[in-house]
Design a protein around this motif. Sequence first.
Motif, PDB file in Angstrom:
ATOM      1  N   CYS A 188      33.272  36.220  23.294  1.00 53.30           N
ATOM      2  CA  CYS A 188      33.476  36.458  24.733  1.00 53.30           C
ATOM      3  C   CYS A 188      32.076  36.174  25.306  1.00 53.30           C
ATOM      4  O   CYS A 188      31.109  36.685  25.122  1.00 53.30           O
ATOM      5  N   VAL A 189      32.201  35.633  26.460  1.00 52.54           N
ATOM      6  CA  VAL A 189      31.193  35.453  27.423  1.00 52.54           C
ATOM      7  C   VAL A 189      31.300  36.507  28.783  1.00 52.54           C
ATOM      8  O   VAL A 189      32.245  36.412  29.468  1.00 52.54           O
ATOM      9  N   VAL A 190      30.043  37.184  28.609  1.00 52.50           N
ATOM     10  CA  VAL A 190      29.883  38.218  29.716  1.00 52.50           C
ATOM     11  C   VAL A 190      28.682  37.752  30.562  1.00 52.50           C
ATOM     12  O   VAL A 190      27.720  37.286  30.080  1.00 52.50           O
ATOM     13  N   SER A 191      28.895  38.358  31.908  1.00 51.35           N
ATOM     14  CA  SER A 191      27.807  38.214  32.907  1.00 51.35           C
ATOM     15  C   SER A 191      27.042  39.266  33.268  1.00 51.35           C
ATOM     16  O   SER A 191      27.905  40.277  33.689  1.00 51.35           O
ATOM     17  N   LYS A 192      26.025  39.239  33.989  1.00 54.97           N
ATOM     18  CA  LYS A 192      25.578  40.444  34.610  1.00 54.97           C
ATOM     19  C   LYS A 192      24.463  39.952  35.806  1.00 54.97           C
ATOM     20  O   LYS A 192      23.729  39.070  35.535  1.00 54.97           O
ATOM     21  N   GLU A 193      24.440  40.190  37.201  1.00 50.50           N
ATOM     22  CA  GLU A 193      23.634  40.147  37.965  1.00 50.50           C
ATOM     23  C   GLU A 193      22.322  40.801  37.940  1.00 50.50           C
ATOM     24  O   GLU A 193      22.419  42.040  37.793  1.00 50.50           O
ATOM     25  N   CYS A 194      21.167  40.345  37.778  1.00 51.66           N
ATOM     26  CA  CYS A 194      19.996  41.102  37.675  1.00 51.66           C
ATOM     27  C   CYS A 194      18.897  40.395  38.700  1.00 51.66           C
ATOM     28  O   CYS A 194      18.446  39.468  38.417  1.00 51.66           O
ATOM     29  N   PRO A 195      18.129  41.455  39.352  1.00 48.38           N
ATOM     30  CA  PRO A 195      17.124  41.163  40.148  1.00 48.38           C
ATOM     31  C   PRO A 195      15.929  40.897  39.484  1.00 48.38           C
ATOM     32  O   PRO A 195      15.624  41.526  38.303  1.00 48.38           O
ATOM     33  N   ASN A 196      15.069  39.756  39.701  1.00 48.33           N
ATOM     34  CA  ASN A 196      13.689  39.151  39.339  1.00 48.33           C
ATOM     35  C   ASN A 196      13.782  39.251  37.771  1.00 48.33           C
ATOM     36  O   ASN A 196      12.684  39.841  37.084  1.00 48.33           O
ATOM     37  N   ILE A 197      14.668  38.584  37.398  1.00 46.34           N
ATOM     38  CA  ILE A 197      14.717  38.210  35.812  1.00 46.34           C
ATOM     39  C   ILE A 197      13.876  37.125  35.659  1.00 46.34           C
ATOM     40  O   ILE A 197      14.064  35.947  36.206  1.00 46.34           O
ATOM     41  N   MET A 241      32.948  48.095  28.363  1.00 52.69           N
ATOM     42  CA  MET A 241      31.952  47.271  29.194  1.00 52.69           C
ATOM     43  C   MET A 241      31.382  48.194  30.394  1.00 52.69           C
ATOM     44  O   MET A 241      32.288  48.385  31.082  1.00 52.69           O
ATOM     45  N   SER A 242      30.112  48.252  30.472  1.00 57.76           N
ATOM     46  CA  SER A 242      29.583  49.011  31.825  1.00 57.76           C
ATOM     47  C   SER A 242      28.158  48.202  32.158  1.00 57.76           C
ATOM     48  O   SER A 242      27.964  47.044  31.813  1.00 57.76           O
ATOM     49  N   ASP A 243      27.324  49.010  32.873  1.00 56.93           N
ATOM     50  CA  ASP A 243      26.269  48.741  33.344  1.00 56.93           C
ATOM     51  C   ASP A 243      26.070  47.298  34.283  1.00 56.93           C
ATOM     52  O   ASP A 243      25.192  46.708  33.967  1.00 56.93           O
ATOM     53  N   GLY A 244      27.232  47.002  34.878  1.00 58.82           N
ATOM     54  CA  GLY A 244      27.379  45.951  35.698  1.00 58.82           C
ATOM     55  C   GLY A 244      27.808  44.710  34.970  1.00 58.82           C
ATOM     56  O   GLY A 244      27.772  43.544  35.686  1.00 58.82           O
ATOM     57  N   TRP A 245      28.155  44.602  33.703  1.00 58.73           N
ATOM     58  CA  TRP A 245      28.539  43.555  32.890  1.00 58.73           C
ATOM     59  C   TRP A 245      29.650  43.282  33.448  1.00 58.73           C
ATOM     60  O   TRP A 245      30.778  43.917  33.526  1.00 58.73           O
ATOM     61  N   LYS A 246      30.150  41.695  33.453  1.00 58.45           N
ATOM     62  CA  LYS A 246      31.492  41.348  33.879  1.00 58.45           C
ATOM     63  C   LYS A 246      32.017  40.516  32.925  1.00 58.45           C
ATOM     64  O   LYS A 246      31.288  39.455  32.302  1.00 58.45           O
ATOM     65  N   PHE A 247      33.239  40.498  32.629  1.00 64.74           N
ATOM     66  CA  PHE A 247      33.941  39.438  31.746  1.00 64.74           C
ATOM     67  C   PHE A 247      33.969  38.031  32.249  1.00 64.74           C
ATOM     68  O   PHE A 247      34.398  37.857  33.581  1.00 64.74           O
ATOM     69  N   GLU A 248      33.773  37.135  31.522  1.00 65.38           N
ATOM     70  CA  GLU A 248      33.676  35.775  32.108  1.00 65.38           C
ATOM     71  C   GLU A 248      34.694  34.714  31.653  1.00 65.38           C
ATOM     72  O   GLU A 248      35.619  34.165  32.035  1.00 65.38           O
TER      73      GLU A 248
END
Length: 206
Positions: free
Chosen positions: A177-186, A149-156
């Motif tokens: 598997c539920v994953v999340s990522k912080e994204c600006p201006n989505i 898992m990369s590019d800012g994705w996080k296991f939830e």
Amino acid sequence: MEVNHSATKRDSLSRKDNWVRLNVGGTLFMTTRTTLCRDHRSFLYRLCQEDPDLNSDKDQNGAYLIDRDPTYFGPVLNYLRHGKLVLNKDLAEEGVLEEAEFYNITELIKLVKEKIRERDAKQNQTHVKNVYRVLQCSEEELTQMVSTMSDGWKFEQLVNIGSSYNYGSEDHAEFLCVVSKECPNILNGQEPTDRAKMLQQKGSRM
């Protein structure tokens, strides 16, 4: 009782002389010398002192001519009147800052810069959103997926749907598997989907 008419006349002339007309970009402003002289380092203070280095002109009515935007001069003048920065919603802070710097009003410059910093910080917080994804995988694929898992994705959250729904065998269980990522201006996917929320709630009870 004898009235000193000469003293009364001098007081009246003195009050009249305290008022100043300013023609800012074609718009007339009236204020007092006391107001304009609050900051002794400012352009307006020097104007009231008739500093010869300013080479200031007056219109036909005796108003000082200042070639600046009158829209942004209002907040500058009001600050000199009561010491507070008051802005209409349709005014850009950067425009007021430009005028404050032109007139060299030090404390007002600090206030406007602080307001810009607060505005930008608030916008940055508002525009960061969490994007959620739900991935289905087998037990063999799970370890590899989490480790890569990369590019800012996080296991939830992890949900074992094989044991819960009698799907597959014990040796080959399936997982969500539920994953999340912080994204600006989505614009899309700003909030978790109903399915992601349901899976997170279900997983927390397992």
